[in-house]
Design a protein around this motif. Structure first.
Motif, PDB file in Angstrom:
ATOM      1  N   ASP A  61       0.844  -1.013  -0.006  1.00  0.00           N
ATOM      2  CA  ASP A  61      -0.072   0.003   0.108  1.00  0.00           C
ATOM      3  C   ASP A  61       1.056   1.260   0.079  1.00  0.00           C
ATOM      4  O   ASP A  61       0.241   2.323  -0.106  1.00  0.00           O
ATOM      5  CB  ASP A  61      -0.877  -0.178   1.291  1.00  0.00           C
ATOM      6  N   HIS A  62       2.173   1.018   0.261  1.00  0.00           N
ATOM      7  CA  HIS A  62       3.177   2.419  -0.035  1.00  0.00           C
ATOM      8  C   HIS A  62       4.199   2.165  -1.455  1.00  0.00           C
ATOM      9  O   HIS A  62       4.737   3.198  -1.466  1.00  0.00           O
ATOM     10  CB  HIS A  62       3.882   2.398   1.321  1.00  0.00           C
ATOM     11  N   ASP A 141       1.752   4.216   9.864  1.00  0.00           N
ATOM     12  CA  ASP A 141       2.325   2.671  10.086  1.00  0.00           C
ATOM     13  C   ASP A 141       3.065   2.576  11.119  1.00  0.00           C
ATOM     14  O   ASP A 141       4.535   2.430  10.937  1.00  0.00           O
ATOM     15  CB  ASP A 141       3.079   2.102   8.585  1.00  0.00           C
ATOM     16  N   HIS A 215      -4.332   7.096   6.864  1.00  0.00           N
ATOM     17  CA  HIS A 215      -4.527   5.601   7.083  1.00  0.00           C
ATOM     18  C   HIS A 215      -5.537   5.008   7.767  1.00  0.00           C
ATOM     19  O   HIS A 215      -5.465   4.250   8.705  1.00  0.00           O
ATOM     20  CB  HIS A 215      -3.103   5.149   7.479  1.00  0.00           C
TER      21      HIS A 215
HETATM   22 ZN   LIG Z   1       0.363   1.136   5.284  1.00  0.00          ZN
END
Ligand SMILES: [Zn+2]
Ligand SMILES: [Zn+2]
Length: 260
Positions: A61-62, A141, A215
């Motif tokens: 997701d990054h 994160d 996020h």
């Molecule tokens: Zn993430």
């Protein structure tokens, strides 16, 4: 001034454009290369003009669009060696520039300070970007915020901070198995709204003007819940001057830009 644009936020993808002076950089590339290229072109910052892509960690997701962006042009990718190693295993070739977590470096007009965060990745980091008297911290994160993270970010003018879940909503969620919930809640998982609020109270100062919440879990959080938790804490600690934004929520459509 640093202009920060949130292009995407959440488990479906994360990417931030930062501009200062003559320099444009991308922090994380979690959308497809096609989508990122289109968004950057709309913002009159074509991917070819980026002086670098900074990576917080290797999770998809990054980094979803990294391979595609780097295939088009040799954009320098700034990361630590362990993060690059895990991406190389996934067959990503890039023009790597290595930094050591904790050691500041320069990309064009930006001074960048990477610092380690606790998360279940190879060598995850957060960043503080500085340009002239402006500073902006990126912190997504992380399972919890240890003392060195507080020290690295205290006094910044703006912070993009993960507010991943509401603990009660996560505990009651029926879609996620117990093991996944344990991973999210662990000290190497993700920050809850309450943990994000406690962190903000520690780094808040008269200089802190913006908090951007990032996020957010789609199932286990809600923008109003996250924003309310942070605002309540800011007010309780005498920091009513700090604005809270939730990019992607009602009133803050993406891409969302602020000046820091
Ligand atoms: Zn993430
Ligand atoms: Zn992650």
């Amino acid at each position: 001034m640093i202009h920060v644009t949130i292009l995407a936020s959440g488990s479906s993808g994360n990417a931030i454009l930062a501009k200062a002076g003559d320099t444009s950089i991308l922090i994380d590339a979690g959308l497809s290369a096609k989508r990122l290229s289109a968004l950057l072109a709309d913002l009159e910052t074509p991917a070819e003009s980026l002086e670098g892509i900074l990576l917080t960690h290797e999770h998809i997701d990054h980094t979803r669009g990294l391979k595609g962006l780097c295939a088009k042009k040799a954009i320098p990718v700034f990361t630590n060696p362990l993060t690059a190693d895990s991406l190389r295993k996934g067959d990503t070739q890039a023009h790597w520039h290595f930094f050591a977590s904790g050691a500041a470096f320069q990309v064009g007009d930006f001074n960048i300070h990477p610092f380690s965060v606790p998360h279940d990745a190879a060598d995850p980091v957060g960043f503080v970007l500085r340009y002239e008297s402006s500073s902006f911290a990126i912190l997504t994160d992380l399972g919890h915020a240890p003392r060195q993270v507080v020290n690295a970010t205290r006094g910044v003018n703006a912070v993009l901070l993960e507010a991943n879940h509401d603990e009660a909503l996560l505990q009651n969620d029926t879609k996620r198995p117990w093991s996944v919930k344990q991973r999210i809640l662990s000290r190497h998982g993700h920050l809850s709204n309450q943990a994000a609020a406690n962190f903000i109270a520690e780094i808040a100062s008269p200089a802190l003007r913006h908090v951007l919440l990032a996020h957010l879990s789609e199932d286990c959080n809600a923008p109003a819940l996250a924003t309310g938790t942070i605002l309540e804490k800011l007010q309780a600690t005498g920091n009513g001057h700090t604005q809270v934004h939730c990019p992607g929520a009602e009133g803050f459509p993406l891409p969302h830009t602020i000046g820091v």
